[in-house]
Design a protein around this motif. Structure first.
Motif, mmCIF file in Angstrom:
data_model
loop_
_atom_site.group_PDB
_atom_site.id
_atom_site.type_symbol
_atom_site.label_atom_id
_atom_site.label_comp_id
_atom_site.label_asym_id
_atom_site.label_seq_id
_atom_site.Cartn_x
_atom_site.Cartn_y
_atom_site.Cartn_z
ATOM 1 N N ALA A 16 -6.354 -4.443 -5.495
ATOM 2 C CA ALA A 16 -6.270 -3.472 -6.589
ATOM 3 C C ALA A 16 -4.961 -2.686 -6.509
ATOM 4 N N SER A 17 -4.593 -2.259 -5.307
ATOM 5 C CA SER A 17 -3.355 -1.499 -5.162
ATOM 6 C C SER A 17 -2.133 -2.391 -5.401
ATOM 7 N N ALA A 18 -2.217 -3.648 -4.978
ATOM 8 C CA ALA A 18 -1.087 -4.563 -5.183
ATOM 9 C C ALA A 18 -0.752 -4.711 -6.662
ATOM 10 N N PHE A 19 -1.797 -4.700 -7.509
ATOM 11 C CA PHE A 19 -1.589 -4.851 -8.950
ATOM 12 C C PHE A 19 -1.690 -3.511 -9.689
ATOM 13 N N ASN A 20 -1.559 -2.427 -8.907
ATOM 14 C CA ASN A 20 -1.472 -1.063 -9.437
ATOM 15 C C ASN A 20 -2.665 -0.678 -10.310
ATOM 16 N N GLN A 21 -3.841 -1.104 -9.898
ATOM 17 C CA GLN A 21 -5.070 -0.726 -10.602
ATOM 18 C C GLN A 21 -5.616 0.545 -9.944
ATOM 19 N N GLN A 22 -5.099 1.677 -10.393
ATOM 20 C CA GLN A 22 -5.324 2.924 -9.675
ATOM 21 C C GLN A 22 -6.786 3.366 -9.692
ATOM 22 N N TRP A 23 -7.407 3.397 -10.866
ATOM 23 C CA TRP A 23 -8.796 3.847 -10.926
ATOM 24 C C TRP A 23 -9.736 2.845 -10.264
ATOM 25 N N ALA A 74 0.837 -1.204 0.000
ATOM 26 C CA ALA A 74 0.000 0.000 0.000
ATOM 27 C C ALA A 74 0.872 1.254 0.000
ATOM 28 N N GLN A 75 2.003 1.205 0.701
ATOM 29 C CA GLN A 75 2.902 2.352 0.748
ATOM 30 C C GLN A 75 3.521 2.613 -0.628
ATOM 31 N N GLU A 76 3.942 1.550 -1.313
ATOM 32 C CA GLU A 76 4.511 1.714 -2.657
ATOM 33 C C GLU A 76 3.477 2.246 -3.633
ATOM 34 N N PHE A 77 2.254 1.751 -3.517
ATOM 35 C CA PHE A 77 1.174 2.216 -4.375
ATOM 36 C C PHE A 77 0.929 3.711 -4.160
ATOM 37 N N ALA A 117 -0.855 10.793 -9.577
ATOM 38 C CA ALA A 117 -0.078 9.765 -10.268
ATOM 39 C C ALA A 117 -0.408 9.712 -11.757
ATOM 40 N N GLN A 118 -1.662 9.988 -12.110
ATOM 41 C CA GLN A 118 -2.090 9.951 -13.501
ATOM 42 C C GLN A 118 -1.771 11.253 -14.241
ATOM 43 N N GLY A 119 -1.288 12.246 -13.526
ATOM 44 C CA GLY A 119 -0.966 13.516 -14.156
ATOM 45 C C GLY A 119 -2.165 14.405 -14.410
ATOM 46 N N VAL A 120 -3.313 14.071 -13.827
ATOM 47 C CA VAL A 120 -4.518 14.888 -14.019
ATOM 48 C C VAL A 120 -4.394 16.205 -13.256
ATOM 49 N N ILE A 121 -3.797 16.161 -12.079
ATOM 50 C CA ILE A 121 -3.536 17.369 -11.295
ATOM 51 C C ILE A 121 -2.057 17.406 -10.933
ATOM 52 N N GLY A 122 -1.594 18.598 -10.592
ATOM 53 C CA GLY A 122 -0.230 18.739 -10.118
ATOM 54 C C GLY A 122 -0.195 18.743 -8.603
ATOM 55 N N PRO A 123 0.978 18.471 -8.038
ATOM 56 C CA PRO A 123 1.089 18.397 -6.573
ATOM 57 C C PRO A 123 1.203 19.782 -5.939
#
Length: 245
Positions: free
Chosen positions: A100-107, A35-38, A166-172
């Motif tokens: 989902a997070s383990a397999f990087n399924q973000q949405w 979860a931390q890596e995700f 992460a998807q680049g939709v917004i900036g940090p």
């Protein structure tokens, strides 16, 4: 088991077993991302300090107590009828989110956590309308599920910001961090008021303090806003307690 659907009771039990077993299996078998890596892929906008997630120990304990109680309690109360199926969705969602997070399924992770939070909040709303629960039902049904619902509320906001970043939709940037905190305060405060539940508000305030700790160096304005929001929710919780007495 008198008067209760056996299938539903077993569904609650299986959901709890899965929710607790999946993180244990991931820790021992080392499959997929943690979860931390995700979260680290997009936590530049808003994050909570790692210690804040220790609340899962208390949440899992509450889940286990609820699972056993709903399986053995008789007769069935209106409170249990109101929350049982929503709790299956929400608790199963806890395990599904980790997969989902383990397999990087973000949405997919966003969809799962929103459905889980919505299901648990709606179930608690129905329970509040159904009856004033006995103390035992409060202790072993309402409070554990309120704790879960509260944590899912703030976790949903952080998860959404993490994925959008992460998807680049917004900036940090600070603006999105402030929006996230404002949404948590507004929505969490409203639901806490409707439920009249300090237990629902407590994990949200806990998470906001975690945001304050994590963001002091990089986003001090967001950190102090999170601290102020946490204090506001604590004040609401205390007012609710006084009103209840």
């Amino acid at each position: 088991m008198s008067g209760k659907p056996l299938g539903r009771s077993l569904a609650v039990l299986l959901a709890v077993v899965a929710a607790i077993a999946i993180p244990a299996l991931q820790a021992t078998q080392n499959f997929g991302m943690t979860a931390q890596e995700f979260s680290s892929q997009g936590d530049q906008t808003l994050r909570a300090a790692g210690y804040a997630f220790s609340i899962w120990g208390l949440i899992y304990l509450g889940m286990a107590a609820y699972a056993v109680y709903q399986l053995t309690a008789a007769p069935e109360s209106p409170t249990l009828r109101a929350v049982a199926w929503p709790s299956v969705v929400a608790i199963a969602g806890c395990g599904a989110w980790l997969l989902a997070s383990a397999f990087n399924q973000q949405w997919l992770s966003v969809a799962i956590i929103l459905v889980s939070a919505g299901a648990m909040i709606s179930g608690l709303m129905r329970a509040r309308a159904a009856e004033t629960p006995a103390f035992r039902d409060k202790l072993l049904i309402v409070w554990p599920l309120s704790l879960l619902a509260g944590w899912l509320t703030i976790a949903s906001a952080i998860n959404i910001l993490t994925v959008l970043t992460a998807q680049g939709v917004i900036g940090p940037d600070l603006t999105w961090a402030v929006i996230g905190i404002a949404v948590v305060l507004t929505f969490g405060g409203f639901v806490g008021w409707r439920l009249r539940s300090p237990v629902y508000l407590a994990p949200i305030a806990w998470g906001l303090i975690g945001v304050y700790v994590a963001e002091q160096a990089d986003k001090p304005i967001a950190a102090w806003l999170a601290a102020g929001a946490a204090l506001g929710l604590v004040a609401e919780a205390l007012a609710t307690l006084r009103k209840g007495r």
